[in-house]
Motif scaffolding. Structure first.
Motif, short mmCIF file in Angstrom:
data_model
loop_
_atom_site.label_atom_id
_atom_site.label_comp_id
_atom_site.label_asym_id
_atom_site.label_seq_id
_atom_site.Cartn_x
_atom_site.Cartn_y
_atom_site.Cartn_z
N ASP A 49 -1.84 -6.78 8.28
CA ASP A 49 -2.53 -6.81 6.98
C ASP A 49 -3.17 -5.45 6.68
N LEU A 50 -3.73 -4.83 7.70
CA LEU A 50 -4.33 -3.51 7.54
C LEU A 50 -3.28 -2.48 7.16
N MET A 51 -2.12 -2.56 7.80
CA MET A 51 -1.04 -1.62 7.52
C MET A 51 -0.54 -1.79 6.08
N LYS A 52 -0.40 -3.03 5.63
CA LYS A 52 0.06 -3.29 4.26
C LYS A 52 -0.92 -2.71 3.24
N ALA A 53 -2.21 -2.97 3.45
CA ALA A 53 -3.22 -2.50 2.51
C ALA A 53 -3.27 -0.96 2.47
N LYS A 54 -3.20 -0.34 3.63
CA LYS A 54 -3.25 1.12 3.69
C LYS A 54 -2.02 1.76 3.03
N THR A 55 -0.86 1.15 3.24
CA THR A 55 0.37 1.67 2.62
C THR A 55 0.30 1.58 1.11
N THR A 56 -0.14 0.43 0.61
CA THR A 56 -0.26 0.25 -0.84
C THR A 56 -1.27 1.23 -1.43
N HIS A 57 -2.39 1.39 -0.77
CA HIS A 57 -3.42 2.28 -1.30
C HIS A 57 -2.94 3.73 -1.28
N LYS A 58 -2.15 4.07 -0.28
CA LYS A 58 -1.58 5.42 -0.23
C LYS A 58 -0.70 5.66 -1.45
N ARG A 59 0.13 4.68 -1.79
CA ARG A 59 0.99 4.79 -2.98
C ARG A 59 0.15 4.84 -4.25
N ARG A 60 -0.93 4.06 -4.27
CA ARG A 60 -1.83 4.05 -5.43
C ARG A 60 -2.42 5.45 -5.66
N GLU A 105 10.54 4.14 -8.32
CA GLU A 105 11.23 4.32 -7.06
C GLU A 105 10.87 3.16 -6.13
N SER A 106 11.76 2.84 -5.22
CA SER A 106 11.57 1.68 -4.36
C SER A 106 10.26 1.74 -3.56
N LYS A 107 9.87 2.92 -3.11
CA LYS A 107 8.67 3.00 -2.29
C LYS A 107 7.41 2.65 -3.08
N ASN A 164 7.78 0.60 -6.16
CA ASN A 164 8.06 -0.74 -6.66
C ASN A 164 7.83 -1.82 -5.61
N ASP A 165 8.17 -1.52 -4.38
CA ASP A 165 8.07 -2.52 -3.32
C ASP A 165 6.63 -2.94 -3.02
N ARG A 166 5.67 -2.11 -3.36
CA ARG A 166 4.29 -2.38 -2.98
C ARG A 166 3.63 -3.49 -3.79
N TYR A 167 4.10 -3.75 -5.01
CA TYR A 167 3.53 -4.88 -5.76
C TYR A 167 4.42 -6.13 -5.65
N LYS A 168 5.45 -6.03 -4.82
CA LYS A 168 6.36 -7.17 -4.63
C LYS A 168 6.28 -7.75 -3.22
N THR A 169 5.25 -7.38 -2.47
CA THR A 169 5.13 -7.87 -1.10
C THR A 169 4.96 -9.39 -1.09
N LYS A 170 5.30 -9.99 0.03
CA LYS A 170 5.34 -11.45 0.13
C LYS A 170 3.98 -12.10 -0.15
N ASP A 171 2.91 -11.49 0.32
CA ASP A 171 1.60 -12.10 0.09
C ASP A 171 1.23 -12.13 -1.39
N ILE A 172 1.65 -11.10 -2.12
CA ILE A 172 1.38 -11.06 -3.56
C ILE A 172 2.23 -12.10 -4.28
N ARG A 173 3.52 -12.12 -3.99
CA ARG A 173 4.41 -13.07 -4.64
C ARG A 173 4.01 -14.51 -4.33
N ASP A 174 3.70 -14.80 -3.08
CA ASP A 174 3.30 -16.16 -2.70
C ASP A 174 2.05 -16.60 -3.46
N ALA A 175 1.10 -15.68 -3.58
CA ALA A 175 -0.15 -16.00 -4.29
C ALA A 175 0.11 -16.28 -5.77
#
Length: 272
Positions: A26-37, A49-51, A53-64
């Protein structure tokens, strides 16, 4: 369209800025997204670009979002198989909101394409972002603040209830006298043929059930059957996963079904 409740305090881990308490994956996911932000904020633009686009399509976001929207489109309320994670404020314009929880909705392929980057505002002023630590901590909860400055023409069903402004016709068409709701209907093309046909089918099906009930000659049994039709239709309103709930509520609240019964009763009475 129908109001949707989203808990803005329950933010998917991938979108968090404050990573206190997060561990491992979870920490890795949050840090990666924030880096892209931060990269997008630095570029002052969104890169398709995929790097990114993929950050707002992660499984935890889609599931929620699937849970919150009950697997239905925010705009047309259909439960299409292909649902996209859609940005209320377009990410191409509001690049810093690409990973903001209160800016992510669920939309069907067709509504998503129709809306695209369309985001007109009533005020000439359009918000911009000036990065600061305080604002980054609020990045997941800026939508209502921005609304006060921009007054968007298209509605967000998470903070605006359009139901009271909707009017449905027997042919499945939907309209509204409210400028914002009408604008949303037009932008998302909520009267496209496929949607109109699906909404009309709901009305036609209830009419058929009522018509079948009138084959009963015994008055007491007829009344019981008609009540059963209404009760059966009403109980389905408690199912949040059922498509076109706004229309279904409208048929009950505006006594459309009752009027259909009265019309058919008059018709059958005249024919006797």
């Amino acid at each position: 369209m129908i109001k949707v409740k989203k808990n803005l305090k329950c933010i998917p881990y991938s979108l968090l800025v404050d990573t206190t308490g997060l561990t491992r994956y979870d920490l890795m996911k949050a840090k990666t997204t924030h880096k892209r932000r931060l990269e997008l904020i630095s570029l002052q633009d969104y890169k398709d670009e995929s790097k990114y686009n993929d950050r707002y399509k992660t499984k935890d976001i889609r599931d929620a979002l699937e849970l919150i929207y009950h697997g239905k489109c925010a705009y047309c309320e259909s439960n299409e198989e292909l649902l996209h994670i859609e940005h209320y404020r377009p990410k191409k314009i509001y690049y810093w909101l690409a990973y903001s929880w209160d800016n992510l909705l669920l939309a069907c392929h067709f509504c998503n394409i129709q809306k695209n980057n369309n985001f007109s505002v009533d005020w000439k002023f359009r918000v911009s972002f000036k990065g600061s630590p305080d604002k980054l901590l609020l990045i997941n909860n800026l939508s209502k603040i921005y609304d006060q400055y921009e007054s968007p023409k298209i509605i967000n069903v998470e903070n605006f209830d359009p139901y009271q402004y909707l009017e449905f016709y027997m042919n499945g068409k939907v309209r509204s006298n409210n400028p914002r709701v009408r604008h949303t209907i037009n932008v998302c093309d909520l009267n496209r043929k496929k949607l109109k046909d699906k909404r009309r089918k709901i009305i036609d099906d209830i009419k058929k059930e009522i018509e079948i009930s009138f084959r009963e000659t015994d008055k007491a049994k007829l009344s019981a059957k008609l009540q059963q039709v209404i009760d059966s239709f009403s109980v389905k309103l408690d199912d949040p996963e059922r498509n076109f709930l706004a229309l279904r509520h409208y048929l009950i609240d505006k006594k459309i079904i009752v009027n259909i019964i009265r019309t058919m009763r008059d018709k059958y009475t005249e024919n006797k």
